[in-house]
Design a protein around this motif. Structure first.
Motif, PDB file in Angstrom:
ATOM      1  N   GLY A  66       1.083  -0.906  -0.224  1.00 48.47           N
ATOM      2  CA  GLY A  66       0.112  -0.034   0.187  1.00 48.47           C
ATOM      3  C   GLY A  66       0.514   1.813   0.086  1.00 48.47           C
ATOM      4  N   GLU A  67       0.420   2.281  -0.125  1.00 48.74           N
ATOM      5  CA  GLU A  67       0.857   3.795  -0.155  1.00 48.74           C
ATOM      6  C   GLU A  67       1.521   3.530   1.484  1.00 48.74           C
ATOM      7  N   GLY A  68       2.342   4.573   1.630  1.00 44.20           N
ATOM      8  CA  GLY A  68       2.790   4.993   2.841  1.00 44.20           C
ATOM      9  C   GLY A  68       3.287   4.609   3.653  1.00 44.20           C
ATOM     10  N   VAL A  69       3.441   4.980   5.102  1.00 43.50           N
ATOM     11  CA  VAL A  69       3.517   3.661   6.416  1.00 43.50           C
ATOM     12  C   VAL A  69       2.626   4.683   7.661  1.00 43.50           C
ATOM     13  N   ILE A  70       2.029   4.650   7.619  1.00 41.84           N
ATOM     14  CA  ILE A  70       0.932   3.985   8.406  1.00 41.84           C
ATOM     15  C   ILE A  70       0.482   6.290   7.859  1.00 41.84           C
ATOM     16  N   GLY A  71      -0.162   5.838   7.407  1.00 39.87           N
ATOM     17  CA  GLY A  71      -1.283   6.980   6.872  1.00 39.87           C
ATOM     18  C   GLY A  71       0.384   8.109   6.068  1.00 39.87           C
ATOM     19  N   LEU A  72       1.289   7.931   5.905  1.00 40.81           N
ATOM     20  CA  LEU A  72       2.508   9.372   5.210  1.00 40.81           C
ATOM     21  C   LEU A  72       3.118   8.909   4.842  1.00 40.81           C
ATOM     22  N   GLN A  73       3.514   9.784   3.388  1.00 42.55           N
ATOM     23  CA  GLN A  73       4.675   9.005   3.052  1.00 42.55           C
ATOM     24  C   GLN A  73       5.586  10.056   2.739  1.00 42.55           C
ATOM     25  N   PRO A  74       6.317  10.025   3.883  1.00 41.39           N
ATOM     26  CA  PRO A  74       7.700  11.353   4.725  1.00 41.39           C
ATOM     27  C   PRO A  74       8.380  11.369   3.374  1.00 41.39           C
ATOM     28  N   VAL A  75       9.052  12.775   3.809  1.00 40.32           N
ATOM     29  CA  VAL A  75      10.150  13.102   3.084  1.00 40.32           C
ATOM     30  C   VAL A  75      11.146  13.188   3.661  1.00 40.32           C
ATOM     31  N   LEU A  76      12.138  12.947   3.698  1.00 43.42           N
ATOM     32  CA  LEU A  76      13.807  13.303   4.279  1.00 43.42           C
ATOM     33  C   LEU A  76      14.884  13.521   3.046  1.00 43.42           C
ATOM     34  N   GLU A  77      14.801  14.704   3.864  1.00 42.55           N
ATOM     35  CA  GLU A  77      16.509  15.931   3.576  1.00 42.55           C
ATOM     36  C   GLU A  77      17.568  14.587   4.495  1.00 42.55           C
ATOM     37  N   PRO A  78      18.662  14.891   3.254  1.00 44.12           N
ATOM     38  CA  PRO A  78      19.908  14.184   4.128  1.00 44.12           C
ATOM     39  C   PRO A  78      20.736  14.277   5.381  1.00 44.12           C
ATOM     40  N   GLY A  79      20.227  12.579   6.153  1.00 33.92           N
ATOM     41  CA  GLY A  79      20.806  13.551   7.539  1.00 33.92           C
ATOM     42  C   GLY A  79      19.221  13.047   8.291  1.00 33.92           C
ATOM     43  N   GLU A  80      18.173  13.800   7.814  1.00 34.27           N
ATOM     44  CA  GLU A  80      17.030  13.247   8.179  1.00 34.27           C
ATOM     45  C   GLU A  80      16.711  11.326   8.869  1.00 34.27           C
ATOM     46  N   THR A  81      15.874  11.358   9.777  1.00 33.53           N
ATOM     47  CA  THR A  81      15.690   9.549  10.008  1.00 33.53           C
ATOM     48  C   THR A  81      13.926  10.414  10.757  1.00 33.53           C
ATOM     49  N   HIS A  82      13.322   9.245   9.947  1.00 30.11           N
ATOM     50  CA  HIS A  82      11.631   9.085  10.450  1.00 30.11           C
ATOM     51  C   HIS A  82      11.366   7.544  10.955  1.00 30.11           C
ATOM     52  N   GLU A  83      10.169   7.860  11.732  1.00 31.37           N
ATOM     53  CA  GLU A  83      10.551   6.620  13.015  1.00 31.37           C
ATOM     54  C   GLU A  83       8.826   6.329  12.782  1.00 31.37           C
ATOM     55  N   TYR A  84       8.733   5.063  12.975  1.00 34.34           N
ATOM     56  CA  TYR A  84       7.014   5.036  13.242  1.00 34.34           C
ATOM     57  C   TYR A  84       7.330   3.602  13.821  1.00 34.34           C
ATOM     58  N   VAL A  85       5.916   3.295  14.382  1.00 35.29           N
ATOM     59  CA  VAL A  85       5.308   1.737  14.796  1.00 35.29           C
ATOM     60  C   VAL A  85       4.127   1.563  14.625  1.00 35.29           C
ATOM     61  N   SER A  86       4.082  -0.164  14.152  1.00 37.01           N
ATOM     62  CA  SER A  86       3.116  -0.006  13.967  1.00 37.01           C
ATOM     63  C   SER A  86       3.009  -1.641  14.930  1.00 37.01           C
ATOM     64  N   GLY A  87       2.515  -3.113  14.083  1.00 38.99           N
ATOM     65  CA  GLY A  87       1.908  -3.767  14.419  1.00 38.99           C
ATOM     66  C   GLY A  87       0.373  -4.903  13.327  1.00 38.99           C
ATOM     67  N   CYS A  88       1.562  -6.433  14.136  1.00 36.37           N
ATOM     68  CA  CYS A  88       1.349  -6.987  13.244  1.00 36.37           C
ATOM     69  C   CYS A  88       0.779  -8.646  13.705  1.00 36.37           C
ATOM     70  N   ASN A  89      -0.121  -8.993  13.910  1.00 37.21           N
ATOM     71  CA  ASN A  89      -0.900 -10.309  14.611  1.00 37.21           C
ATOM     72  C   ASN A  89      -0.491 -11.986  13.772  1.00 37.21           C
ATOM     73  N   LEU A  90       0.009 -12.408  14.378  1.00 39.04           N
ATOM     74  CA  LEU A  90       0.333 -13.950  14.175  1.00 39.04           C
ATOM     75  C   LEU A  90      -0.910 -14.985  14.600  1.00 39.04           C
ATOM     76  N   LYS A  91      -0.724 -15.763  13.756  1.00 36.32           N
ATOM     77  CA  LYS A  91      -1.720 -16.962  14.816  1.00 36.32           C
ATOM     78  C   LYS A  91      -0.708 -18.219  15.091  1.00 36.32           C
ATOM     79  N   THR A  92       0.498 -17.979  14.935  1.00 35.03           N
ATOM     80  CA  THR A  92       1.763 -19.154  15.860  1.00 35.03           C
ATOM     81  C   THR A  92       2.840 -17.744  16.841  1.00 35.03           C
ATOM     82  N   ASN A  93       2.798 -18.238  17.497  1.00 38.49           N
ATOM     83  CA  ASN A  93       4.032 -17.589  18.350  1.00 38.49           C
ATOM     84  C   ASN A  93       5.652 -17.520  18.419  1.00 38.49           C
TER      85      ASN A  93
END
Length: 128
Positions: A66-93
Motif C-alpha cells: 500500500g501507499e506510505g507508512v501509517i498514512g504518511l509518505q514522509p520526505v527525508l532530507e539528507p541526515g533526517e530520520t523518520h520513525e514509526y510504530v506499527s503492529g502485526c498479529n500472528l496465529k503462531t508464537n
C-alpha cells in the motif's frame, strides 16, 4: 534489532511482543515493531509505498502492499530520520517479516526499492 542500508537509506527494526493484546488460547499473538528510516544519502527522498511479506511458523504467508507508512509518505532530507510504530498479529508464537519501501529521489524522480531487513517476532517464553 536489525539494520540494512540500500542506496544510502538505512532501515532499522526492533520488535516487541504485546501480551495484553494477545490470546494464545485463540492462537492470536500481537507484536509491535518500531522502524527507523534514516536518509544517509546526499539526496532528498520520499517514501511512496510499502510491501510486506509476513510469515507465520505454521507456513502461512501474507502480503501487504500500500501507499506510505501509517498514512504518511514522509520526505527525508539528507541526515533526517523518520520513525514509526506499527503492529502485526500472528496465529503462531513465532513469525517473521521482511519487505521493501518504494522511494523516490526528489531531485530527478528516480524510484528505487529499499530493503526492510527480515526480522523475527517471538513470544519471550519461546526463547528459554
Amino acid at each position: 534489532m536489525v539494520t540494512e542500508i540500500t542506496e544510502g537509506v538505512k532501515v532499522t527494526v526492533a520488535t516487541e511482543y504485546q501480551p495484553e493484546y494477545s490470546s494464545p488460547a485463540q492462537e492470536h499473538y500481537v507484536f509491535t515493531y518500531k522502524i527507523s528510516i534514516e536518509n544517509c544519502s546526499e539526496y532528498t527522498v520520499q517514501l511512496l509505498r510499502r510491501h510486506w511479506h509476513i510469515h507465520d511458523s505454521n507456513g502461512s504467508i501474507r502480503e501487504v502492499e500500500g501507499e506510505g507508512v501509517i498514512g504518511l509518505q514522509p520526505v527525508l532530507e539528507p541526515g533526517e530520520t523518520h520513525e514509526y510504530v506499527s503492529g502485526c498479529n500472528l496465529k503462531t508464537n513465532i513469525g517473521k517479516m521482511k519487505g521493501t519501501y518504494l522511494m523516490e529521489r526528489i531531485v530527478d524522480g528516480k524510484q528505487f526499492r529499499v530493503r526492510i531487513p527480515e526480522f523475527t517476532m517471538v513470544v519471550p517464553y519461546r526463547l528459554n
